[in-house]
Write a protein that holds these residues in place. Structure first.
Motif, short mmCIF file in Angstrom:
data_model
loop_
_atom_site.label_atom_id
_atom_site.label_comp_id
_atom_site.label_asym_id
_atom_site.label_seq_id
_atom_site.Cartn_x
_atom_site.Cartn_y
_atom_site.Cartn_z
N ILE A 374 -27.25 0.86 18.13
CA ILE A 374 -26.23 1.44 19.02
C ILE A 374 -26.75 1.46 20.45
CG2 ILE A 374 -25.07 3.58 19.66
CD1 ILE A 374 -23.64 2.14 17.49
N TRP A 378 -24.20 -0.91 22.41
CA TRP A 378 -23.06 -0.22 23.02
C TRP A 378 -22.95 -0.39 24.52
CZ3 TRP A 378 -18.40 1.07 22.96
CH2 TRP A 378 -17.86 2.03 23.83
N ARG A 382 -19.52 -1.78 25.94
CA ARG A 382 -18.73 -0.92 26.80
C ARG A 382 -18.34 -1.62 28.09
NH1 ARG A 382 -21.05 4.59 29.58
NH2 ARG A 382 -19.49 4.72 31.24
N GLU A 404 -16.65 4.74 21.88
CA GLU A 404 -17.97 4.60 21.24
C GLU A 404 -17.90 5.00 19.78
OE1 GLU A 404 -22.56 6.29 21.54
OE2 GLU A 404 -21.14 6.66 23.19
N PHE A 407 -16.56 2.18 17.88
CA PHE A 407 -17.57 1.13 17.76
C PHE A 407 -18.59 1.49 16.69
CE2 PHE A 407 -21.68 -0.72 19.22
CZ PHE A 407 -21.35 -2.05 19.03
N ARG A 408 -19.03 2.74 16.68
CA ARG A 408 -19.97 3.19 15.65
C ARG A 408 -19.35 3.06 14.26
NH1 ARG A 408 -24.15 6.97 17.01
NH2 ARG A 408 -24.58 6.98 19.24
#
Length: 505
Positions: A374, A378, A382, A404, A407-408
């Motif tokens: 991450i 990320w 982003r 986020e 995404f996780r």
């Protein structure tokens, strides 16, 4: 386990620092440390040697160039605390797979190869520390770089043909770190599901192992939404305790009623040796730990000393891995499973408790493993989704929390899906180890050392150094190619129900 890119993580699931959110590197020029802080002195070459201590002896010469304070660490760790971090960062799900590794190598060959591989991995960790010191000394910021930046800066010192590939090298390190950590996460799903299934099959009608993966998904998903390592540190402590209990009971069962050593193969054969390599390198892959652990010590020079944290800690890890592997294969022979916990008696309450305990430990550890990819992925994702954030990252941070989280969630579902596709624990571990762990542990550090050595025009490169580094790189390349091939072959057999699965069990 732990990326040098962040201050804390697992590698196999344990935090490097319990309060990593408080560690923020800054360059200190003249202000002395406060009474609550320790200043870490950047290693500077003195009389041909590197010194990483913050002891006053580093600055006795009065030369301001002899030492440079690079960052301040609140609550620096002691020797013993760092040793505990190293141990819990290297001992995870891979240790339970060493019985399967010895099955693929042999009862005599297994311990020998484990020792040789341990020596190669630990030496590579020392190489990485040395390269980071050299890079930091040359850096304008004087900040100790992480793993990926160390590789990039080493490539920057090389000739033009090497220098132009510096960013590519950094990207490859980050890619392998992501593959390794996400691979660990996939293995956790398989590990948890197989252990839970064995316990529950004694009490309810048998269900497919994939059902138990689905049951493990909600708690794992919720834990992955925690974005601060500060809140994950207590979870890590509980996971460490559960792992210690699981290891102790597993060793107890594995040492009961042992057969004669002559009943086991001394050498399993060349065809399964690559699977041993993949599994063993998976267990030993903790090279990302070394930089953050050293940087957080009160006296960093004691980390890589001959009787320092790294050598003593990895000696203990090697003994533990060898004991689990030797006893696991000796006890269960050809029936040893991808995790030796799966060989424990299914109708024994204590054994059932161990399987549940280590499963809970893996659930708690997942979020720590997940933190590394991450942190790497990320920021780039982003900026691709919200390019306007490039000029105002601080102001835009809070509104992007929902993005986020999505995404996780997507990454967790990716690891879950891959685990559902390949539920054979032994094969999953061997594949992850061979594909990415070997590159991080055995290929990049010696390559960086060679580049730095040849870029130093003032010192002749010794033939011994070249032969040694090329031998380690060759071991990594051969292990990657053969281990990945045989793992993929047996995964194919498993998916198509063809042939005898050498490492799946």
């Amino acid at each position: 386990m732990v990326s040098a890119q962040v201050k804390s993580s697992n590698v196999d699931g344990q935090s490097v620092a319990d309060s990593a959110d408080e560690l923020r590197p800054t360059v200190t020029v003249s202000s002395p440390p406060s009474t609550e802080e320790e200043c870490i002195i950047i290693p500077v070459k003195k009389s041909g040697k590197y010194n990483t201590s913050s002891d006053s002896s580093d600055t006795e010469s009065g030369d301001p160039d002899q030492s440079v304070t690079i960052h301040t660490v609140k609550n620096p760790t002691s020797w013993c605390e760092t040793l505990l971090h190293l141990l819990r960062g290297n001992v995870g799900s891979g240790v339970f797979a060493m019985g399967d590794a010895f099955h693929n190598a042999g009862l005599v060959v297994g311990p020998i190869l484990t020792l040789l591989l341990a020596v190669a991995c630990v030496h590579s960790q020392h190489i990485l520390l040395k390269c980071a010191r050299v890079v930091a000394r040359k850096s304008p910021s004087k900040k100790t770089p992480d793993f990926a930046d160390t590789v990039r800066e080493c490539f920057e010192t090389g000739p033009p043909s090497i220098k132009k590939r510096a960013e590519t090298a950094k990207m490859l390190v980050n890619l392998f770190l992501c593959i390794t950590q996400l691979g660990f996460c996939c293995v956790y799903f398989v590990f948890i599901a197989n252990n839970m299934k064995q316990v529950m099959d004694e009490y309810i009608p048998a269900l497919d192992v994939r059902v138990y993966m689905a049951l493990a998904l909600p708690p794992i998903l919720f834990s992955s939404w925690i974005r601060s390592l500060k809140y994950l540190a207590p979870v890590s402590g509980v996971a460490n305790l559960l792992m210690a209990v699981g290891l102790a009971v597993t060793l107890y069962f594995s040492s009961q009623d042992l057969p004669a050593v002559t009943e086991r193969k001394a050498f399993a054969g060349w065809s399964t040796l690559p699977l041993f390599f993949g599994t063993a390198i998976y267990a030993f892959e903790g090279i990302g730990l070394v930089l953050p652990l050293q940087n957080e010590m009160k006296k960093p020079k004691k980390f890589a000393a001959p009787a320092g944290v790294l050598n003593i800690g990895m000696t203990m890890v090697t003994i533990l891995f060898t004991a689990i592997g030797f006893l696991g294969y000796l006890k269960y022979g050809e029936n040893v499973a991808g995790s030796v916990t799966l060989n424990l008696p299914q109708d024994n309450v204590l054994a059932q408790g161990v399987k549940l305990v280590v499963s809970v430990a893996m659930i708690l550890t997942y979020a720590l493993q997940f933190y590394v990819p991450i942190e790497i992925l990320w920021p780039s994702v982003r900026l691709m989704v919200f390019p306007q954030d490039a000029d105002k990252p601080e102001k835009a941070a809070k509104p992007r929390a929902l993005a986020e989280t999505f995404f996780r969630t997507a990454l967790v579902l990716l690891t879950f899906t891959l685990a559902e596709i390949v539920p054979q624990l032994g094969l999953a571990i061997s594949f992850v180890g061979a594909l990415s762990s070997s590159a991080l542990a055995l290929m990049f550090p010696p390559l960086c050392e060679l580049i730095l050595a040849f870029s130093n025009k003032e010192k002749k490169v010794s033939a011994g150094l070249v032969v040694k580094d090329l031998a380690i790189i060759l071991l990594g390349v051969l292990g990657t190619i053969t281990g990945t091939y045989f793992s993929l072959r047996d995964i194919y057999y498993a998916l198509t129900d063809q042939g005898q699965i050498a490492g799946g069990h």
